[in-house]
Design a protein around this motif. Structure first.
Motif, PDB file in Angstrom:
ATOM      1  N   LYS A  49       0.859  -1.176   0.000  1.00 38.89           N
ATOM      2  CA  LYS A  49       0.000   0.000   0.000  1.00 38.89           C
ATOM      3  C   LYS A  49       0.894   1.224   0.000  1.00 38.89           C
ATOM      4  CE  LYS A  49      -3.872  -2.168   2.277  1.00 38.89           C
ATOM      5  NZ  LYS A  49      -5.048  -1.870   3.055  1.00 38.89           N
ATOM      6  N   ILE A  50       0.379   2.316  -0.557  1.00 43.85           N
ATOM      7  CA  ILE A  50       1.159   3.541  -0.681  1.00 43.85           C
ATOM      8  C   ILE A  50       0.519   4.651   0.132  1.00 43.85           C
ATOM      9  CG2 ILE A  50       1.857   5.367  -2.279  1.00 43.85           C
ATOM     10  CD1 ILE A  50       2.188   3.265  -4.422  1.00 43.85           C
ATOM     11  N   ALA A  51       1.369   5.440   0.788  1.00 47.98           N
ATOM     12  CA  ALA A  51       0.930   6.648   1.481  1.00 47.98           C
ATOM     13  C   ALA A  51       1.993   7.714   1.288  1.00 47.98           C
ATOM     14  CB  ALA A  51       0.715   6.376   2.961  1.00 47.98           C
ATOM     15  N   ARG A  86      -7.365   4.099  -3.590  1.00 50.21           N
ATOM     16  CA  ARG A  86      -7.714   2.689  -3.797  1.00 50.21           C
ATOM     17  C   ARG A  86      -7.143   1.830  -2.683  1.00 50.21           C
ATOM     18  NH1 ARG A  86      -4.744  -0.695  -8.497  1.00 50.21           N
ATOM     19  NH2 ARG A  86      -3.083  -0.478  -6.964  1.00 50.21           N
ATOM     20  N   ASP A  87      -5.924   2.126  -2.285  1.00 49.79           N
ATOM     21  CA  ASP A  87      -5.261   1.344  -1.242  1.00 49.79           C
ATOM     22  C   ASP A  87      -5.967   1.437   0.103  1.00 49.79           C
ATOM     23  OD1 ASP A  87      -3.342   0.553  -3.025  1.00 49.79           O
ATOM     24  OD2 ASP A  87      -1.742   1.787  -2.197  1.00 49.79           O
ATOM     25  N   TRP A  88      -6.622   2.551   0.367  1.00 46.59           N
ATOM     26  CA  TRP A  88      -7.197   2.805   1.694  1.00 46.59           C
ATOM     27  C   TRP A  88      -8.709   2.935   1.646  1.00 46.59           C
ATOM     28  CZ3 TRP A  88      -3.618   1.435   4.789  1.00 46.59           C
ATOM     29  CH2 TRP A  88      -2.295   1.595   4.406  1.00 46.59           C
ATOM     30  N   ASP A  89      -9.337   2.299   0.658  1.00 46.88           N
ATOM     31  CA  ASP A  89     -10.801   2.305   0.532  1.00 46.88           C
ATOM     32  C   ASP A  89     -11.376   3.720   0.576  1.00 46.88           C
ATOM     33  OD1 ASP A  89     -10.864  -0.514   0.379  1.00 46.88           O
ATOM     34  OD2 ASP A  89     -10.808  -0.655   2.569  1.00 46.88           O
ATOM     35  N   GLY A  90     -10.700   4.640  -0.084  1.00 51.74           N
ATOM     36  CA  GLY A  90     -11.193   6.008  -0.191  1.00 51.74           C
ATOM     37  C   GLY A  90     -10.834   6.920   0.972  1.00 51.74           C
ATOM     38  N   ARG A  91     -10.156   6.402   1.990  1.00 52.22           N
ATOM     39  CA  ARG A  91      -9.749   7.234   3.137  1.00 52.22           C
ATOM     40  C   ARG A  91      -8.444   7.954   2.826  1.00 52.22           C
ATOM     41  NH1 ARG A  91      -8.143   5.185   8.225  1.00 52.22           N
ATOM     42  NH2 ARG A  91      -7.338   3.403   7.102  1.00 52.22           N
ATOM     43  N   ASP A  92      -8.392   9.230   3.158  1.00 48.89           N
ATOM     44  CA  ASP A  92      -7.163  10.000   2.981  1.00 48.89           C
ATOM     45  C   ASP A  92      -6.319   9.862   4.242  1.00 48.89           C
ATOM     46  OD1 ASP A  92      -5.124  11.762   2.516  1.00 48.89           O
ATOM     47  OD2 ASP A  92      -6.380  13.562   2.548  1.00 48.89           O
ATOM     48  N   ILE A  93      -5.321   9.001   4.188  1.00 52.43           N
ATOM     49  CA  ILE A  93      -4.419   8.793   5.323  1.00 52.43           C
ATOM     50  C   ILE A  93      -3.081   9.500   5.095  1.00 52.43           C
ATOM     51  CG2 ILE A  93      -5.471   6.655   6.109  1.00 52.43           C
ATOM     52  CD1 ILE A  93      -2.276   6.564   4.193  1.00 52.43           C
ATOM     53  N   ASN A  94      -2.934  10.171   3.946  1.00 55.04           N
ATOM     54  CA  ASN A  94      -1.689  10.846   3.607  1.00 55.04           C
ATOM     55  C   ASN A  94      -1.396  11.971   4.590  1.00 55.04           C
ATOM     56  OD1 ASN A  94      -1.047   9.453   1.006  1.00 55.04           O
ATOM     57  ND2 ASN A  94      -3.116  10.179   0.593  1.00 55.04           N
ATOM     58  N   GLN A  95      -0.133  12.128   4.915  1.00 61.72           N
ATOM     59  CA  GLN A  95       0.304  13.155   5.861  1.00 61.72           C
ATOM     60  C   GLN A  95       1.113  14.180   5.081  1.00 61.72           C
ATOM     61  OE1 GLN A  95      -0.852  13.004   9.101  1.00 61.72           O
ATOM     62  NE2 GLN A  95      -1.977  11.293   8.233  1.00 61.72           N
ATOM     63  N   LYS A 116      -0.623   4.862  13.109  1.00 60.64           N
ATOM     64  CA  LYS A 116      -1.927   4.795  13.787  1.00 60.64           C
ATOM     65  C   LYS A 116      -3.074   4.639  12.783  1.00 60.64           C
ATOM     66  CE  LYS A 116      -4.957   7.335  16.867  1.00 60.64           C
ATOM     67  NZ  LYS A 116      -5.308   8.661  17.378  1.00 60.64           N
ATOM     68  N   GLU A 117      -3.050   5.429  11.722  1.00 59.19           N
ATOM     69  CA  GLU A 117      -4.144   5.421  10.741  1.00 59.19           C
ATOM     70  C   GLU A 117      -4.206   4.140   9.915  1.00 59.19           C
ATOM     71  OE1 GLU A 117      -6.723   7.638  10.035  1.00 59.19           O
ATOM     72  OE2 GLU A 117      -6.115   8.435  11.981  1.00 59.19           O
ATOM     73  N   THR A 118      -3.051   3.553   9.629  1.00 61.19           N
ATOM     74  CA  THR A 118      -3.023   2.401   8.727  1.00 61.19           C
ATOM     75  C   THR A 118      -2.949   1.063   9.448  1.00 61.19           C
ATOM     76  OG1 THR A 118      -0.603   2.342   8.561  1.00 61.19           O
ATOM     77  CG2 THR A 118      -1.794   3.773   7.000  1.00 61.19           C
ATOM     78  N   GLY A 119      -2.415   1.065  10.655  1.00 58.24           N
ATOM     79  CA  GLY A 119      -2.189  -0.200  11.354  1.00 58.24           C
ATOM     80  C   GLY A 119      -0.987  -0.957  10.822  1.00 58.24           C
ATOM     81  N   ILE A 120      -0.252  -0.344   9.906  1.00 59.77           N
ATOM     82  CA  ILE A 120       0.937  -0.999   9.352  1.00 59.77           C
ATOM     83  C   ILE A 120       2.126  -0.695  10.262  1.00 59.77           C
ATOM     84  CG2 ILE A 120       2.552  -1.089   7.404  1.00 59.77           C
ATOM     85  CD1 ILE A 120       0.146  -0.622   5.584  1.00 59.77           C
ATOM     86  N   ARG A 121       2.789  -1.752  10.666  1.00 57.59           N
ATOM     87  CA  ARG A 121       3.931  -1.627  11.575  1.00 57.59           C
ATOM     88  C   ARG A 121       5.081  -0.888  10.901  1.00 57.59           C
ATOM     89  NH1 ARG A 121       4.434  -5.583  15.737  1.00 57.59           N
ATOM     90  NH2 ARG A 121       6.669  -5.654  15.253  1.00 57.59           N
ATOM     91  N   TYR A 122       5.866  -0.169  11.708  1.00 57.32           N
ATOM     92  CA  TYR A 122       7.050   0.503  11.179  1.00 57.32           C
ATOM     93  C   TYR A 122       7.978  -0.492  10.494  1.00 57.32           C
ATOM     94  CZ  TYR A 122       5.912   4.549  14.153  1.00 57.32           C
ATOM     95  OH  TYR A 122       5.315   5.613  14.754  1.00 57.32           O
ATOM     96  N   ASP A 123       8.088  -1.698  11.060  1.00 54.99           N
ATOM     97  CA  ASP A 123       9.010  -2.688  10.500  1.00 54.99           C
ATOM     98  C   ASP A 123       8.430  -3.410   9.282  1.00 54.99           C
ATOM     99  OD1 ASP A 123       7.228  -4.371  11.823  1.00 54.99           O
ATOM    100  OD2 ASP A 123       8.695  -5.079  13.283  1.00 54.99           O
ATOM    101  N   ARG A 124       7.452  -2.763   8.659  1.00 55.18           N
ATOM    102  CA  ARG A 124       6.894  -3.235   7.398  1.00 55.18           C
ATOM    103  C   ARG A 124       6.793  -2.095   6.394  1.00 55.18           C
ATOM    104  NH1 ARG A 124       8.935  -6.777   7.870  1.00 55.18           N
ATOM    105  NH2 ARG A 124       8.421  -8.867   8.325  1.00 55.18           N
TER     106      ARG A 124
END
Length: 182
Positions: A49-51, A86-95, A116-124
Motif C-alpha cells: 500500500k502507498i501513502a 484505492r489502497d485505503w478504501d477512499g480514506r485520505d491517510i496521507n500526511q 496509527k491510521e493504517t495499522g501498518i507496523r514501522y518494520d513493514r
C-alpha cells in the motif's frame, strides 16, 4: 485546473497528465516514482500500500501538492491520488504538510500518524526521502521503531528524486532488512 496540465507519454502506457503548472514551475513525477506507481497499480507487489508523507512548508504548498496528486496520472485516466485512495478504501491517510498537528520532523508526527491510521507496523514500511536540508531517513529509522522488535522502516535517501535505480535499490533495501521477497 485542466488548463494547467501538461500531457505526455506515461512510460509507453499511453498519453496522460505528466505535469501540472504552478505559476511558471512544472510539477511532475520523477521516472522512478511513475514506474513504482505503475507497478503498484498493476498489482506487481501484492499487499503493498502507498501513502504520502510530505513536509510541504505552507498551507498553499499543501494545497498545490494535493491538487497535483489529483491531476498527475499513473496510467491514462488514473491519478496518483486515485491509486492512493484505492489502497485505503477512499480514506485520505496521507500526511502532507507541517501545519499542526504535523511538524517538520516526520519521525515525530507524519510516521506515528501513518502507523496509527493504517495499522501498518514501522518494520513493514519502506520510506524514500528526497530532502536536501535534513536526514529524515535517519530520524525515522532512529525514532520510529516497533516495541517488540526494536526495528523501524527500511529507508533510502533520494536527494536527486526517485529515479528507477533508486526505486529498485529501495526494494532491495527492504528485502534485505526484512527478509522479504520483492
Amino acid at each position: 485546473s485542466d488548463t494547467d496540465t501538461v500531457t505526455g507519454d506515461l512510460n509507453g502506457r499511453g498519453e496522460g497528465v505528466t505535469g501540472v503548472m504552478s505559476g511558471r514551475e512544472k510539477i511532475s513525477l520523477h521516472r522512478g516514482s511513475l514506474i513504482a506507481l505503475q507497478e503498484h497499480y498493476d498489482g506487481r507487489y501484492p499487499g503493498m500500500k502507498i501513502a504520502m508523507a510530505s513536509s510541504a512548508d505552507t498551507p498553499f504548498a499543501e494545497r498545490v501538492g494535493r491538487a497535483s496528486l489529483k491531476l498527475l496520472e499513473v496510467v491514462p485516466g488514473v491519478s496518483v491520488w486515485d491509486v492512493c485512495m484505492r489502497d485505503w478504501d477512499g480514506r485520505d491517510i496521507n500526511q502532507i504538510g507541517r501545519q499542526p498537528p504535523l511538524s517538520s520532523n516526520k519521525s515525530k508526527t507524519h510516521f506515528p500518524f501513518l502507523r496509527k491510521e493504517t495499522g501498518i507496523r514501522y518494520d513493514r514500511m519502506l520510506f524514500f526521502d528526497d530532502c536536501l536540508w535534513g536526514d529524515h531517513c535517519g530520524m525515522v529509522e532512529q525514532n520510529c521503531k516497533e516495541d517488540d522488535t526494536n526495528v523501524g522502516p527500511a529507508t533510502l535517501r533520494t536527494p536527486n528524486g526517485l529515479g528507477e535505480q533508486e526505486w529498485r535499490r529501495g526494494l532491495k533495501v527492504y528485502a534485505n532488512k526484512f527478509g522479504a521477497k520483492v
